[in-house]
Design a protein around this motif. Structure first.
Motif, PDB file in Angstrom:
ATOM      1  N   ASP A   1       0.818  -1.213   0.000  1.00  0.00           N
ATOM      2  CA  ASP A   1       0.000   0.000   0.000  1.00  0.00           C
ATOM      3  C   ASP A   1       0.853   1.266   0.000  1.00  0.00           C
ATOM      4  O   ASP A   1       0.506   2.257  -0.632  1.00  0.00           O
ATOM      5  CB  ASP A   1      -0.926   0.019   1.223  1.00  0.00           C
ATOM      6  CG  ASP A   1      -1.997  -1.057   1.161  1.00  0.00           C
ATOM      7  OD1 ASP A   1      -2.315  -1.519   0.044  1.00  0.00           O
ATOM      8  OD2 ASP A   1      -2.510  -1.451   2.228  1.00  0.00           O
TER       9      ASP A   1
ATOM     10  N   TYR B   1       7.464   4.097  -6.110  1.00  0.00           N
ATOM     11  CA  TYR B   1       6.161   4.674  -6.472  1.00  0.00           C
ATOM     12  C   TYR B   1       5.976   4.677  -7.990  1.00  0.00           C
ATOM     13  O   TYR B   1       4.930   4.245  -8.499  1.00  0.00           O
ATOM     14  CB  TYR B   1       6.069   6.091  -5.904  1.00  0.00           C
ATOM     15  CG  TYR B   1       4.837   6.852  -6.329  1.00  0.00           C
ATOM     16  CD1 TYR B   1       3.624   6.682  -5.649  1.00  0.00           C
ATOM     17  CD2 TYR B   1       4.875   7.741  -7.406  1.00  0.00           C
ATOM     18  CE1 TYR B   1       2.484   7.372  -6.048  1.00  0.00           C
ATOM     19  CE2 TYR B   1       3.744   8.433  -7.808  1.00  0.00           C
ATOM     20  CZ  TYR B   1       2.547   8.257  -7.122  1.00  0.00           C
ATOM     21  OH  TYR B   1       1.415   8.937  -7.515  1.00  0.00           O
TER      22      TYR B   1
ATOM     23  N   GLY C   1       5.219   1.408  -9.587  1.00  0.00           N
ATOM     24  CA  GLY C   1       3.925   0.820  -9.241  1.00  0.00           C
ATOM     25  C   GLY C   1       3.947  -0.145  -8.072  1.00  0.00           C
ATOM     26  O   GLY C   1       2.951  -0.831  -7.819  1.00  0.00           O
TER      27      GLY C   1
ATOM     28  N   GLU D   1       1.394   2.702  -3.680  1.00  0.00           N
ATOM     29  CA  GLU D   1       0.441   3.731  -4.114  1.00  0.00           C
ATOM     30  C   GLU D   1       0.647   5.038  -3.358  1.00  0.00           C
ATOM     31  O   GLU D   1       0.255   6.104  -3.850  1.00  0.00           O
ATOM     32  CB  GLU D   1      -0.988   3.222  -3.899  1.00  0.00           C
ATOM     33  CG  GLU D   1      -1.323   1.979  -4.713  1.00  0.00           C
ATOM     34  CD  GLU D   1      -2.707   1.448  -4.419  1.00  0.00           C
ATOM     35  OE1 GLU D   1      -3.447   2.118  -3.647  1.00  0.00           O
ATOM     36  OE2 GLU D   1      -3.063   0.384  -4.937  1.00  0.00           O
ATOM     37  N   LYS D   2       1.225   4.946  -2.179  1.00  0.00           N
ATOM     38  CA  LYS D   2       1.454   6.129  -1.346  1.00  0.00           C
ATOM     39  C   LYS D   2       2.879   6.084  -0.788  1.00  0.00           C
ATOM     40  O   LYS D   2       3.496   5.023  -0.705  1.00  0.00           O
ATOM     41  CB  LYS D   2       0.477   6.172  -0.165  1.00  0.00           C
ATOM     42  CG  LYS D   2      -0.999   6.129  -0.537  1.00  0.00           C
ATOM     43  CD  LYS D   2      -1.485   7.465  -1.061  1.00  0.00           C
ATOM     44  CE  LYS D   2      -3.000   7.432  -1.298  1.00  0.00           C
ATOM     45  NZ  LYS D   2      -3.497   8.708  -1.863  1.00  0.00           N
TER      46      LYS D   2
ATOM     47  N   ASP E   1      -0.602  11.846  -2.954  1.00  0.00           N
ATOM     48  CA  ASP E   1      -0.097  10.491  -2.697  1.00  0.00           C
ATOM     49  C   ASP E   1       1.022  10.470  -1.658  1.00  0.00           C
ATOM     50  O   ASP E   1       1.705   9.455  -1.486  1.00  0.00           O
ATOM     51  CB  ASP E   1       0.410   9.856  -4.006  1.00  0.00           C
ATOM     52  CG  ASP E   1      -0.737   9.469  -4.927  1.00  0.00           C
ATOM     53  OD1 ASP E   1      -1.864   9.319  -4.432  1.00  0.00           O
ATOM     54  OD2 ASP E   1      -0.501   9.341  -6.144  1.00  0.00           O
TER      55      ASP E   1
END
Length: 198
Positions: free
Chosen positions: A41, A70, A73, A76-77, A109
Motif C-alpha cells: 500500500d 512509487y 507501481g 500507491e502512497k 499520494d
C-alpha cells in the motif's frame, strides 16, 4: 583458587559476548542485502538529517528510492517520517515531501508525520497515519545496514513491513562504514536485550 574461578568465569562470559557480537554483526550485514520487492500500500521512508532545508545525501538516497518504488507501481502512497532534529528549521518529513513533489510525485499520494525523533517513533506515528488512511502493507525504506533493526521495530509496532533498502548508500569506504556498522550492532543488541527484559 577463588581468584582463578572468577577469572575463568570472566573468560567464558567474554567469549560468549564475543560470539554474540559476531553473530549479530553477521546477521545485520547479511540482512542488508535482502530486498523484499513486492506490491504494498505504501512506502515508509525513515527520516534522517536535513541540511539547510534540503535532504542530507543519506536522506536523499531514501527519498529517491521511494520515488522509484512509487513510479514503478510497487506502492500507491509514500509516508515520510521525521520531526525537527539537529537544530533544523524544518521537519525531516516536510523536507522529504517537498523534494518528492519537486520530483513529480503528486502531493495527494504523500503522507507525512512531523513528530518522531527516533526510529521507533517513526513507525508509531506512521502506523497511526496508515490506520487513518486505510493502509495495511508497507515497504520500509532506509539504509541497508539499518534494515534489520528497522524491520524488528516495525514488527513490534504491529506493522506489516517488508524490507526495501536503498540500492546504494552514502556510507562508503571502511572509515565511513565502520562507525555506522558498529553503532548498528550495539543498538540492535541493546534493543533486543531491552525487549527481552520487557
Amino acid at each position: 583458587m577463588f581468584r582463578n574461578k572468577w577469572k575463568r568465569i570472566l573468560i567464558v562470559l567474554s567469549l560468549i559476548l564475543t560470539i554474540l557480537i559476531a553473530a549479530t554483526a553477521t546477521s545485520i550485514w547479511t540482512f542488508a542485502s535482502e530486498s523484499e520487492l513486492m506490491e504494498a500500500d505504501a512506502a515508509i521512508v525513515l527520516g534522517t538529517k536535513v541540511v539547510g532545508g534540503e535532504p542530507s545525501p543519506v536522506l536523499e538516497q531514501r527519498i529517491r528510492h521511494a520515488i522509484d518504488l512509487y513510479e514503478a507501481g510497487y506502492v500507491e502512497k509514500i509516508i515520510f517520517t521525521g520531526g525537527i532534529t539537529d537544530g533544523a528549521d524544518l521537519a525531516e518529513s516536510v523536507v522529504s515531501r517537498d523534494f518528492a513533489i519537486r520530483n513529480h510525485v503528486p502531493e495527494e499520494d504523500i503522507l507525512i508525520e512531523t513528530q518522531s525523533l527516533i526510529t521507533e517513533e517513526n513507525f508509531r506515528f506512521a502506523g497511526e497515519l496508515a490506520d487513518e488512511n486505510g493502509l495495511s502493507s508497507f515497504l520500509v525504506v532506509s539504509d541497508p545496514l539499518h534494515m534489520k533493526r528497522a524491520l524488528l521495530m516495525a514488527e513490534h509496532a504491529g506493522i506489516d513491513a517488508h524490507s526495501s533498502p536503498t540500492p546504494s548508500t552514502e556510507f562508503k569506504g571502511f572509515a565511513n562504514i565502520a562507525p555506522f556498522f558498529a553503532r548498528e550492532v550495539v543498538c540492535y543488541m541493546a534493543y533486543v536485550a531491552m525487549h527481552a527484559v520487557i
